[in-house]
Scaffold this motif. Structure first.
Motif, PDB file in Angstrom:
ATOM      1  N   UNK A  19       0.839  -1.216   0.000  1.00 48.72           N
ATOM      2  CA  UNK A  19       0.000   0.000   0.000  1.00 48.72           C
ATOM      3  C   UNK A  19       0.864   1.252   0.000  1.00 48.72           C
ATOM      4  N   UNK A  20       1.937   1.228   0.801  1.00 50.23           N
ATOM      5  CA  UNK A  20       2.846   2.372   0.891  1.00 50.23           C
ATOM      6  C   UNK A  20       3.510   2.620  -0.462  1.00 50.23           C
ATOM      7  N   UNK A  21       3.983   1.559  -1.097  1.00 48.32           N
ATOM      8  CA  UNK A  21       4.657   1.691  -2.393  1.00 48.32           C
ATOM      9  C   UNK A  21       3.708   2.244  -3.453  1.00 48.32           C
ATOM     10  N   UNK A  22       2.460   1.771  -3.450  1.00 44.32           N
ATOM     11  CA  UNK A  22       1.475   2.264  -4.414  1.00 44.32           C
ATOM     12  C   UNK A  22       1.151   3.740  -4.168  1.00 44.32           C
ATOM     13  N   UNK A  23       1.054   4.137  -2.902  1.00 45.24           N
ATOM     14  CA  UNK A  23       0.785   5.550  -2.572  1.00 45.24           C
ATOM     15  C   UNK A  23       1.940   6.433  -3.038  1.00 45.24           C
ATOM     16  N   UNK A  24       3.164   5.943  -2.891  1.00 46.67           N
ATOM     17  CA  UNK A  24       4.330   6.703  -3.358  1.00 46.67           C
ATOM     18  C   UNK A  24       4.285   6.814  -4.878  1.00 46.67           C
ATOM     19  N   UNK A  25       3.994   5.711  -5.552  1.00 49.36           N
ATOM     20  CA  UNK A  25       3.940   5.701  -7.024  1.00 49.36           C
ATOM     21  C   UNK A  25       2.866   6.643  -7.549  1.00 49.36           C
ATOM     22  N   UNK A  26       1.738   6.747  -6.837  1.00 49.73           N
ATOM     23  CA  UNK A  26       0.644   7.635  -7.264  1.00 49.73           C
ATOM     24  C   UNK A  26       0.885   9.089  -6.886  1.00 49.73           C
ATOM     25  N   UNK A  27       1.939   9.346  -6.111  1.00 45.64           N
ATOM     26  CA  UNK A  27       2.220  10.705  -5.661  1.00 45.64           C
ATOM     27  C   UNK A  27       1.382  11.117  -4.465  1.00 45.64           C
ATOM     28  N   UNK A  28       0.726  10.177  -3.816  1.00 47.88           N
ATOM     29  CA  UNK A  28      -0.119  10.472  -2.661  1.00 47.88           C
ATOM     30  C   UNK A  28       0.681  10.526  -1.360  1.00 47.88           C
ATOM     31  N   UNK A  29       1.897  10.006  -1.397  1.00 46.67           N
ATOM     32  CA  UNK A  29       2.728   9.982  -0.199  1.00 46.67           C
ATOM     33  C   UNK A  29       4.179  10.204  -0.591  1.00 46.67           C
ATOM     34  N   UNK A  30       4.838  11.088   0.139  1.00 44.20           N
ATOM     35  CA  UNK A  30       6.256  11.341  -0.112  1.00 44.20           C
ATOM     36  C   UNK A  30       7.031  10.951   1.149  1.00 44.20           C
ATOM     37  N   UNK A  31       7.865   9.912   1.052  1.00 46.06           N
ATOM     38  CA  UNK A  31       8.620   9.484   2.229  1.00 46.06           C
ATOM     39  C   UNK A  31       9.648  10.534   2.641  1.00 46.06           C
ATOM     40  N   UNK A  32       9.887  10.617   3.934  1.00 45.02           N
ATOM     41  CA  UNK A  32      10.899  11.545   4.438  1.00 45.02           C
ATOM     42  C   UNK A  32      12.270  10.888   4.361  1.00 45.02           C
ATOM     43  N   UNK A  33      13.315  11.689   4.469  1.00 50.29           N
ATOM     44  CA  UNK A  33      14.682  11.163   4.397  1.00 50.29           C
ATOM     45  C   UNK A  33      15.000  10.228   5.552  1.00 50.29           C
ATOM     46  N   UNK A  34      14.316  10.393   6.665  1.00 48.06           N
ATOM     47  CA  UNK A  34      14.612   9.565   7.833  1.00 48.06           C
ATOM     48  C   UNK A  34      13.920   8.202   7.810  1.00 48.06           C
ATOM     49  N   UNK A  35      13.016   7.990   6.868  1.00 51.77           N
ATOM     50  CA  UNK A  35      12.296   6.716   6.793  1.00 51.77           C
ATOM     51  C   UNK A  35      13.167   5.624   6.180  1.00 51.77           C
TER      52      UNK A  35
END
Length: 114
Positions: A19-35
């Motif tokens: 789910x996290x990977x799909x949200x990133x791919x859709x531009x709905x979530x941007x991971x922080x540098x610390x993640x």
């Protein structure tokens, strides 16, 4: 000698990672540098990748700086087929890099400190 980065890993159920990977791919979530950059589905899967044999292999690579997989096989005593499988797994998780040098040589290099 190049500086190695510290590898941050996370552990989460496969469905959450997906789910996290799909949200990133859709531009709905941007991971922080610390993640974490790499995710495992369990402690067991993390332990398999970072087994004592693989950690010893990483030490040999870091200390000996072999110029090829063949040289690493000689230094480590691993059979080439098993060594190639282990190196590809470590590369997939961003722990090492397999540099293609002149000709058909592949040079393993430790990329992340564990």
């Amino acid at each position: 000698m190049s500086k190695r980065s510290i590898l941050k890993v996370g552990i989460a159920p496969y469905e959450e990672v997906k789910k996290r990977a799909l949200a990133i791919a859709r531009g709905q979530y941007k991971p922080t540098k610390s993640e974490p950059k790499i995710w495992f589905s369990s402690i067991e899967s993390l332990a398999q990748v970072l087994s004592s044999k693989n950690k010893l292999l990483l030490e040999i690579i870091a200390q000996s700086n072999p110029s090829s997989v063949s040289e690493l096989a000689e230094l480590s005593g691993w059979e080439k087929v098993n060594l190639s499988r282990a190196l590809k797994t470590l590369e997939r998780y961003g722990i090492i890099e397999l540099e293609h040098t002149d000709g058909s040589k592949i040079k393993p290099r430790v990329k992340s400190q564990i």
